[in-house]
Write an enzyme that holds these catalytic residues in place. Structure first.
Site, PDB file in Angstrom:
ATOM      1  N   LYS A 119       0.830  -1.201   0.000  1.00 51.21           N
ATOM      2  CA  LYS A 119       0.000   0.000   0.000  1.00 51.21           C
ATOM      3  C   LYS A 119       0.867   1.255   0.000  1.00 51.21           C
ATOM      4  CE  LYS A 119      -3.914   1.995   2.619  1.00 51.21           C
ATOM      5  NZ  LYS A 119      -4.782   1.794   3.803  1.00 51.21           N
ATOM      6  N   SER A 195      -9.506   1.695   2.995  1.00 48.65           N
ATOM      7  CA  SER A 195      -8.686   2.434   2.063  1.00 48.65           C
ATOM      8  C   SER A 195      -7.648   1.579   1.352  1.00 48.65           C
ATOM      9  CB  SER A 195      -7.970   3.564   2.824  1.00 48.65           C
ATOM     10  OG  SER A 195      -7.117   3.036   3.829  1.00 48.65           O
ATOM     11  N   SER A 219      -9.860  -0.533   7.120  1.00 49.27           N
ATOM     12  CA  SER A 219      -9.213  -0.502   5.819  1.00 49.27           C
ATOM     13  C   SER A 219      -8.401  -1.718   5.418  1.00 49.27           C
ATOM     14  CB  SER A 219      -8.342   0.746   5.718  1.00 49.27           C
ATOM     15  OG  SER A 219      -9.132   1.913   5.789  1.00 49.27           O
TER      16      SER A 219
END
Length: 491
Positions: A119, A195, A219
């Site tokens: 990420k 996210s 997330s």
């Protein structure tokens, strides 16, 4: 067994009964550069099968990484998935070095040649890290986040950086000013949740073996549920947060995302442990086993007592989610678990209410200030002044700048999970209820509703992930059930 995403076949989401035939888009993608000589198929492979192939010399690390890079080049942008921000230009060189190391030592490291999707809020040395923001475009840290470094030391390869909800602001969508919106590989007309949706979509679509996400409230677990993965939000203090762009540091946790429980566990084993750069990890001292894989038993549910937490599961669930949740309970019972239905937590509504603190300005200013002179922005004020952010986060980012609060370590308000008295009281109540009913875990749906359609911000009807684990600090695992909208969560 996982249902394969649309990158492999056309399938229907178990949502509103609609099925987009994205297979046409995915099979007409332009041809990429010729792949390296055939290695093992990378679709739905595991860490164990990769290592077996390396040991049997039926593939090389270079060949494996080449194939994953080929899949990214062929499928990610042309299909409309849009999970990847950039690939690592050093990935093949690292793969060749790992091949040479194995030829020399005849030993595989714990994660030797495992290609990871990371990420974009994890610092990666020499590789652009933006937290999804154009305000940080071009910035490459000089050091790795602690978790990234530990994974590299174990032999893993940072294959690519993945898209994310900008600054991790959204639980519903994965949209950033640096890369746009990521779509769900099971149905491109639906969201991935946020996210960490870029990591989730990429791993589900077999663009990497496993990946890293972060979880402030939802997330890791939301995107894992939306994309039929396994995601671990660990107990606060088990994993270091050093080198990760924060949302609310008091709630933030990094963690693995994978297609199998075993793969996620193998990542966890090398990630866990004390880090002097993150003092909260002192709470993990003397609490980490020699390994976690020893607990992966096919018959492990026999004798377990599982509590159903109807307080959350009955909050206006979609009928299909409700039906799948009930089926999951039946499956757990068939696997040997004793089901305790229903567990009641005293004063749950009042204890869980108003637990959030808007400490983003405090935390992001500290993070940006640590990046050095080459960072294009040094604080939240400069990010807002740049106007380099997505339209959908405008109100949130301005509110965080204008109304942000700070941690009070004297009175322990807006403090960490081990010192904030309100969080401690909440955690104690949850543990007391589990003790009262003598249960080993609680289960409830991660989301009570299926994934929203792309572009339908009103389709987000809330999730259950943000209610317990982020505030109590208690371990929360998402084991996928075959439902792309998410089904059950073990807390």
């Amino acid at each position: 067994m996982r249902t394969l995403p649309l990158l492999l076949l056309c399938c229907c989401l178990h949502t509103a009964g609609r099925c987009q035939n994205a297979a046409a888009k995915l099979t007409t993608a332009p041809t990429a550069a010729p792949a390296a000589p055939p290695t093992i198929p990378v679709v739905e492979t595991t860490i164990a099968t990769i290592h077996q192939a390396l040991e049997k010399k039926t593939c090389t690390c270079e060949g494996l990484v080449t194939e994953y890079l080929r899949r990214i080049a062929v499928y990610d942008k042309s299909s409309g998935l849009n999970a990847i921000i950039l690939t690592n230009p050093e990935a093949l060189t690292i793969a060749k070095n790992l091949d040479a190391e194995y030829a020399r030592t005849h030993q595989l490291r714990p994660l030797h040649c495992i290609p990871l999707i990371v990420k974009d809020n994890y610092n990666t040395k020499g590789l652009q890290t933006t937290a999804g923001s154009l305000a940080l475009k071009g910035f490459a840290p000089t050091t790795d986040a602690t978790l990234v470094r530990r994974l590299k030391d174990a032999g893993a390869i940072v294959l690519a950086k993945s898209n994310m909800a900008e600054w991790a602001f959204s639980a519903m969508v994965t949209i950033s000013s640096i890369a746009g919106e990521t779509h769900n590989p099971y149905n491109l007309g639906h969201t991935t949740a946020g996210s960490s949706g870029g990591t989730a979509a990429a791993v589900a679509a077999n663009l990497g073996e496993a990946g890293l996400g972060t979880d402030t409230g939802n997330s890791i677990r939301g995107p894992s549920s939306h994309n039929s993965l396994v995601g671990f939000r660990c107990t606060i203090g088990l994993l270091s947060r050093d080198g990760i762009a924060p949302l609310y540091l008091r709630n933030d946790m990094g963690g693995p995302m994978a297609r199998t429980v075993e793969d996620a566990t193998r990542l966890l084993e090398v990630m866990a442990g004390y880090d002097p750069a993150d003092p909260i990890t002192k709470y993990s001292n003397d609490k980490i086993p020699v390994n976690y894989t020893q607990y992966l038993e096919k018959k492990g549910l026999r004798g377990a007592r599982i509590g159903v937490f109807r307080t959350l599961s009955e909050r206006n669930p979609d009928p299909q989610v409700k039906a799948l949740f009930e089926k999951a309970i039946t499956d757990l019972r068939k696997a040997g678990a004793t089901i305790v239905d229903n567990v009641i937590v005293d004063n749950f509504d009042s204890l869980s209410d108003n637990q959030w603190c808007s400490v983003f300005k405090q935390d992001i200013d500290a993070y940006l200030g640590s990046l050095g002179e080459k960072a294009p922005v040094k604080n939240l004020q400069e990010v807002v002044a740049s106007a380099k952010y997505s339209a959908y986060i405008k109100d949130d980012i301005h509110e965080e700048l204008e109304k942000g609060v700070r941690t009070d370590t004297v009175n322990h308000t807006c403090d960490d999970a081990y010192n904030d008295t309100r969080r401690i009281a909440y955690r104690n109540a949850m543990v007391a209820a589990m003790d009262k009913y003598r249960v080993d875990a609680l289960i409830y749906p991660t989301w009570n509703n299926p994934p929203a359609n792309i572009g339908d911000f009103k389709g987000y009807k809330g999730d259950n992930s943000q209610i317990i684990a982020p505030h109590t600090g208690i371990l929360s695992l998402l084991y996928f059930v075959m439902f792309a909208g998410g089904l059950f969560q073990v807390g």
